[in-house]
Design a protein around this motif. Structure first.
Motif, PDB file in Angstrom:
ATOM      1  N   SER A   1     -10.815 -25.607  86.963  1.00 33.44           N
ATOM      2  CA  SER A   1     -11.455 -24.435  86.384  1.00 33.44           C
ATOM      3  C   SER A   1     -12.180 -23.620  87.450  1.00 33.44           C
ATOM      4  O   SER A   1     -12.200 -22.379  87.404  1.00 33.44           O
TER       5      SER A   1
ATOM      6  N   VAL B   1     -17.897 -27.763  81.332  1.00 34.83           N
ATOM      7  CA  VAL B   1     -16.453 -27.718  81.084  1.00 34.83           C
ATOM      8  C   VAL B   1     -16.102 -28.817  80.092  1.00 34.83           C
ATOM      9  O   VAL B   1     -16.408 -29.994  80.315  1.00 34.83           O
TER      10      VAL B   1
ATOM     11  N   THR C   1     -11.180 -26.164  78.003  1.00 36.10           N
ATOM     12  CA  THR C   1      -9.875 -26.210  78.651  1.00 36.10           C
ATOM     13  C   THR C   1      -8.862 -26.981  77.797  1.00 36.10           C
ATOM     14  O   THR C   1      -9.219 -27.627  76.812  1.00 36.10           O
TER      15      THR C   1
ATOM     16  N   LEU D   1      -6.875 -19.150  82.519  1.00 38.64           N
ATOM     17  CA  LEU D   1      -8.269 -19.277  82.094  1.00 38.64           C
ATOM     18  C   LEU D   1      -8.807 -17.861  81.957  1.00 38.64           C
ATOM     19  O   LEU D   1      -8.838 -17.104  82.927  1.00 38.64           O
TER      20      LEU D   1
END
Length: 377
Positions: A177, A285, A313, A347
């Motif tokens: 990420s 995250v 995610t 993303l």
């Protein structure tokens, strides 16, 4: 390809990359901070490493198309999931019971599911809804109302450098990420520096260096040692070079490991000493595949370090997108970004309406909403 520039923390090199650390930081920075920190400089802009390393699909799908594809598992769960419930079938209690089970299996959680069903029953009776097609649009609107408050885009222009501390459990996708976020901020015209604060896992440092190479971004790293010291040096380097954004990686840890949670709290304290007011964003995250465990993670990390934003995610895996509704109802935090793939552009900032539209994408030949189906929704 990269040369290593060795420097002692707290001494200024010819580029003026590090100012002497304040004495007040000594109490929190480990002895290992005295070890040389390797600064991996960015490659010259003339070498398009990222273009050569990143495969480009032909033709490349839009973000909207990728999001719809990523959420396909949510739509198809339970033998067709939501799509199997909505058609020309009339609304009755049996349908609502099936919908309740579907929402729970979609990781919406008990609280969000009960709220949604309450809204549906109210609209069913008040607006005299007749078909399940009409109910689908009502559900979409109710879900949007729940998750819309999470849509709070991250604004990084208020501080220079703007320091983003990245946290999460092992395997959540932190390091990947960070690489994608670096690309995102670069596209906005921001300069970026990466701090390899995950000093416990050698592969994490190497992975971050690879992302730095792809994005033509400098990485400050150290073999082993103290994570807080690495991030401290990275902040000093960013300040000297007038870098816009610092992305600071931290080691993955389980929230039940209290000594590790104490360590990440220490990292935050050191960041505050290196840059008063920092970190400006504490980003957690979350792996969408963990379902309801995401709630426990948000609560634990928030208690330890004060989470200010989320990245969710792997929504394209076995995840069910309903977990966003559970987060919104039980532990709401700004949802900055969502991820639906491995590509560097997979993303993107969270947009509630876009997410709901992708979640309720109808099957071919099915009416999009109750209005299109001739209803009053």
């Amino acid at each position: 390809m990269f040369g290593f520039l060795k420097k002692k923390r707290g001494t200024a090199d010819e580029a003026g990359t590090a100012a002497p650390p304040p004495e007040s930081a000594a109490a929190d920075v480990d002895v290992a901070a005295a070890e040389p920190v390797a600064e991996i400089p960015a490659e010259p802009a003339a070498e398009p490493v990222a273009a050569a390393a990143e495969p480009v699909p032909a033709p490349k799908r839009s973000w909207s198309e990728r999001l719809k594809a990523g959420l396909a598992r949510t739509r198809q769960q339970l033998g067709g999931g939501l799509a199997s419930l909505f058609g020309r079938r009339r609304i009755d209690e049996d349908l609502l019971e099936e919908l309740e089970a579907t929402l729970l299996m979609a990781d919406c959680g008990v609280e969000a599911t009960q709220h949604l069903l309450g809204e549906l029953r109210t609209r069913w009776k008040r607006d005299r809804l007749e078909t399940a097609d009409q109910l689908q649009q009502t559900l979409a609107d109710a879900l949007h109302a729940i998750i819309a408050p999470l849509e709070q885009p991250l604004e990084v222009s208020g501080h220079s450098p703007y320091i983003i501390m990245i946290a999460g459990v092992n395997g959540s996708g932190k390091t990947t990420s960070i690489g994608k976020l670096a690309k995102y901020f670069q596209a906005q015209g921001k300069s970026v520096l990466l701090a390899a604060g995950d000093t416990f896992r050698a592969a994490a440092r190497e992975q971050l260096m690879t992302w730095g190479e792809r994005n033509n971004v400098t990485v400050v790293a150290q073999e082993g040692g103290d994570a807080a010291a690495v991030i401290f040096d990275a902040i000093n380097a960013a300040r000297a070079r007038k870098v816009d954004v610092v992305l600071a990686d931290t080691a993955g840890r389980l929230p039940t490991q209290l000594h590790l949670m104490d360590e990440i709290a220490k990292v935050k304290r050191v960041i505050a000493k290196a840059e008063p007011g920092g970190p400006h964003e504490v980003m957690l995250v979350l792996d969408a595949n963990i379902g309801q465990n995401a709630l426990a993670q948000v609560q634990a990390f928030d208690k330890a370090i004060g989470v200010t934003g989320l990245v969710v995610t792997k929504l394209d895996g076995t995840a069910k997108g309903g977990v966003l509704a559970a987060i919104a109802r039980q532990c709401p935090k700004p949802l900055r970004f969502i991820g639906v793939g491995e590509g560097i552009d997979d993303l993107q900032p969270f947009r509630a309406r876009e997410f709901v539209d992708a979640l309720f994408e109808p099957a071919p030949g099915t009416a999009r909403s109750g209005t299109e189906a001739g209803g009053r929704a």
